[in-house]
Design a protein around this motif. Structure first.
Motif, PDB file in Angstrom:
ATOM      1  N   THR A 174      44.650 -84.209 -18.857  1.00  0.00           N
ATOM      2  CA  THR A 174      43.067 -84.525 -19.068  1.00  0.00           C
ATOM      3  C   THR A 174      42.780 -85.941 -19.697  1.00  0.00           C
ATOM      4  O   THR A 174      42.091 -86.391 -19.196  1.00  0.00           O
ATOM      5  CB  THR A 174      42.693 -83.373 -19.824  1.00  0.00           C
ATOM      6  OG1 THR A 174      42.826 -82.149 -19.246  1.00  0.00           O
ATOM      7  CG2 THR A 174      41.309 -83.524 -20.230  1.00  0.00           C
ATOM      8  N   PRO A 175      43.703 -86.317 -20.681  1.00  0.00           N
ATOM      9  CA  PRO A 175      43.480 -87.652 -21.297  1.00  0.00           C
ATOM     10  C   PRO A 175      43.834 -88.641 -20.493  1.00  0.00           C
ATOM     11  O   PRO A 175      43.060 -89.536 -20.421  1.00  0.00           O
ATOM     12  CB  PRO A 175      44.690 -87.458 -22.463  1.00  0.00           C
ATOM     13  CG  PRO A 175      44.878 -86.234 -22.651  1.00  0.00           C
ATOM     14  CD  PRO A 175      44.897 -85.480 -21.613  1.00  0.00           C
ATOM     15  N   LYS A 176      44.500 -88.305 -19.232  1.00  0.00           N
ATOM     16  CA  LYS A 176      44.760 -89.724 -18.332  1.00  0.00           C
ATOM     17  C   LYS A 176      43.565 -89.892 -17.640  1.00  0.00           C
ATOM     18  O   LYS A 176      43.091 -90.829 -16.968  1.00  0.00           O
ATOM     19  CB  LYS A 176      46.057 -89.249 -17.453  1.00  0.00           C
ATOM     20  CG  LYS A 176      47.394 -89.435 -18.150  1.00  0.00           C
ATOM     21  CD  LYS A 176      48.546 -89.357 -17.525  1.00  0.00           C
ATOM     22  CE  LYS A 176      49.720 -88.958 -18.388  1.00  0.00           C
ATOM     23  NZ  LYS A 176      50.324 -90.328 -19.101  1.00  0.00           N
ATOM     24  N   GLU A 204      38.445 -92.401 -16.261  1.00  0.00           N
ATOM     25  CA  GLU A 204      36.891 -92.492 -15.953  1.00  0.00           C
ATOM     26  C   GLU A 204      35.851 -92.930 -17.054  1.00  0.00           C
ATOM     27  O   GLU A 204      34.793 -93.103 -16.555  1.00  0.00           O
ATOM     28  CB  GLU A 204      36.617 -90.871 -15.706  1.00  0.00           C
ATOM     29  CG  GLU A 204      37.275 -90.123 -14.547  1.00  0.00           C
ATOM     30  CD  GLU A 204      37.013 -91.008 -13.121  1.00  0.00           C
ATOM     31  OE1 GLU A 204      35.573 -91.291 -13.243  1.00  0.00           O
ATOM     32  OE2 GLU A 204      37.676 -91.041 -12.273  1.00  0.00           O
ATOM     33  N   VAL A 205      36.300 -93.000 -18.166  1.00  0.00           N
ATOM     34  CA  VAL A 205      35.321 -93.429 -19.268  1.00  0.00           C
ATOM     35  C   VAL A 205      35.029 -95.078 -18.985  1.00  0.00           C
ATOM     36  O   VAL A 205      35.865 -95.620 -18.874  1.00  0.00           O
ATOM     37  CB  VAL A 205      35.916 -93.278 -20.717  1.00  0.00           C
ATOM     38  CG1 VAL A 205      35.227 -93.922 -21.737  1.00  0.00           C
ATOM     39  CG2 VAL A 205      35.918 -91.845 -20.938  1.00  0.00           C
ATOM     40  N   ILE A 223      47.072 -96.845 -15.953  1.00  0.00           N
ATOM     41  CA  ILE A 223      46.074 -95.706 -15.281  1.00  0.00           C
ATOM     42  C   ILE A 223      45.092 -96.433 -14.616  1.00  0.00           C
ATOM     43  O   ILE A 223      44.758 -96.082 -13.178  1.00  0.00           O
ATOM     44  CB  ILE A 223      45.627 -94.735 -16.484  1.00  0.00           C
ATOM     45  CG1 ILE A 223      46.687 -93.902 -16.992  1.00  0.00           C
ATOM     46  CG2 ILE A 223      44.578 -93.979 -16.086  1.00  0.00           C
ATOM     47  CD1 ILE A 223      46.490 -92.971 -18.087  1.00  0.00           C
ATOM     48  N   ARG A 224      44.240 -97.491 -15.232  1.00  0.00           N
ATOM     49  CA  ARG A 224      43.324 -98.186 -14.775  1.00  0.00           C
ATOM     50  C   ARG A 224      43.722 -99.304 -13.852  1.00  0.00           C
ATOM     51  O   ARG A 224      42.920 -99.764 -13.199  1.00  0.00           O
ATOM     52  CB  ARG A 224      42.286 -98.586 -15.786  1.00  0.00           C
ATOM     53  CG  ARG A 224      41.915 -97.532 -16.789  1.00  0.00           C
ATOM     54  CD  ARG A 224      40.764 -98.088 -17.686  1.00  0.00           C
ATOM     55  NE  ARG A 224      39.728 -98.344 -16.933  1.00  0.00           N
ATOM     56  CZ  ARG A 224      38.490 -97.737 -17.293  1.00  0.00           C
ATOM     57  NH1 ARG A 224      38.568 -96.647 -18.154  1.00  0.00           N
ATOM     58  NH2 ARG A 224      37.282 -98.013 -16.846  1.00  0.00           N
ATOM     59  N   VAL A 283      43.066-106.920 -20.865  1.00  0.00           N
ATOM     60  CA  VAL A 283      41.872-106.439 -20.618  1.00  0.00           C
ATOM     61  C   VAL A 283      41.340-105.362 -21.632  1.00  0.00           C
ATOM     62  O   VAL A 283      40.397-105.200 -22.090  1.00  0.00           O
ATOM     63  CB  VAL A 283      41.891-105.807 -19.009  1.00  0.00           C
ATOM     64  CG1 VAL A 283      40.380-105.291 -18.866  1.00  0.00           C
ATOM     65  CG2 VAL A 283      41.841-107.048 -18.200  1.00  0.00           C
ATOM     66  N   ILE A 284      42.336-104.427 -21.698  1.00  0.00           N
ATOM     67  CA  ILE A 284      42.222-102.971 -22.552  1.00  0.00           C
ATOM     68  C   ILE A 284      41.968-103.580 -24.043  1.00  0.00           C
ATOM     69  O   ILE A 284      41.294-103.000 -24.730  1.00  0.00           O
ATOM     70  CB  ILE A 284      43.277-102.001 -22.514  1.00  0.00           C
ATOM     71  CG1 ILE A 284      43.172-101.790 -20.949  1.00  0.00           C
ATOM     72  CG2 ILE A 284      43.046-100.852 -23.186  1.00  0.00           C
ATOM     73  CD1 ILE A 284      42.065-101.029 -20.283  1.00  0.00           C
TER      74      ILE A 284
END
Length: 259
Positions: free
Chosen positions: A188-190, A195-196, A235-236, A242-243
């Motif tokens: 779920t956290p992944k 998605e956020v 993940i992204r 960038v993060i």
């Protein structure tokens, strides 16, 4: 990673840092940490958080009472939080919320003082930092009922669904991810990390708790926030810079700090 990082939630006042707190803090800038937000969990730790923030230019404080300790809250405590908030290094009310996993304080008491502290944040025009464990429905309902035009804040160490995250974002909140996003089985956290929207994302350690891989099982420290950033980047499918850049910008925007 070229960009420095911001740890949006760390308890450097925790007694697990008593032996080496100064040493750890003094190394943070060299370890790539630009800023740390240290929230209180009760009256004593809120005072400690403010004291640390006064001592170090790159540490900020939040003051508030964690749901575990809401049974000890009274109007005098609220008055002290209000007074502490006059310090310019206090940039939020928190951490506050509901915890139905441990129920260290009864649920009605938790709800009463969660509301009161939200109202204090609204009164002072400060963001608030939310702790939510197994209490999504009641927590969201109270936040929605107490929302004002200036309401904003953070869902810290977010553990809910993508759908719920979208609802919190509509209320003016940022979603902060911590060490669990690095855990191999943490689906779920992944999904949330994927998605956020990038402009609504923050990162944190929740030190000394929830240590990310590859140091899971050891005491957590603000410098380990880089592992959170790197996992979200993976993940992204973007660079860790960038993060770092996005979450730094988001933090400064939420707390109205100058670049």
């Amino acid at each position: 990673m070229e960009n420095k990082l911001i740890d949006s939630h760390a308890h450097l006042d925790d007694d697990r840092f008593d032996d080496d707190r100064i040493e750890i803090i003094n190394k943070l800038k060299d370890e790539g940490i630009e800023l740390v937000l240290n929230p209180g969990a009760d009256l004593a730790t809120s005072k400690k958080a403010v004291q640390l923030a006064d001592e170090y230019d790159f540490i900020y404080a939040a003051v508030g009472c964690h749901p575990h300790d809401s049974k000890y809250m009274d109007d005098n405590t609220m008055d002290v939080f209000r007074e502490l908030s006059k310090n310019e290094k206090v940039i939020a009310i928190g951490e506050i919320g509901l915890d139905y996993y441990y129920d260290n304080s009864d649920r009605e008491t938790q709800k009463i003082w969660f509301r009161e502290q939200i109202r204090l944040a609204n009164e002072l025009d400060l963001p608030y930092i939310v702790h939510d464990r197994d209490a999504h429905e009641d927590l969201f309902r109270i936040m929605k009922e107490e929302a004002k035009s200036n309401t904003r804040g953070i869902l810290h160490c977010y553990s809910g669904s993508v759908e719920m995250a979208r609802e919190f974002i509509k209320l003016g909140f940022y979603i902060s991810l911590a060490g669990p996003v690095t855990f191999k089985k943490a689906k779920t956290p992944k999904m949330v990390a994927q998605e956020v929207p990038l402009d609504k994302l923050l990162i944190e350690t929740d030190s000394p708790y929830l240590t990310p891989e590859p140091n899971r099982g050891k005491r957590n420290e603000p410098k380990y926030v880089r592992y959170v950033a790197e996992e979200i980047a993976r993940i992204r499918n973007v660079s860790a810079d960038v993060i770092a850049g996005s979450t730094n910008k988001n933090f400064k925007s939420l707390f109205r700090l100058k670049e």
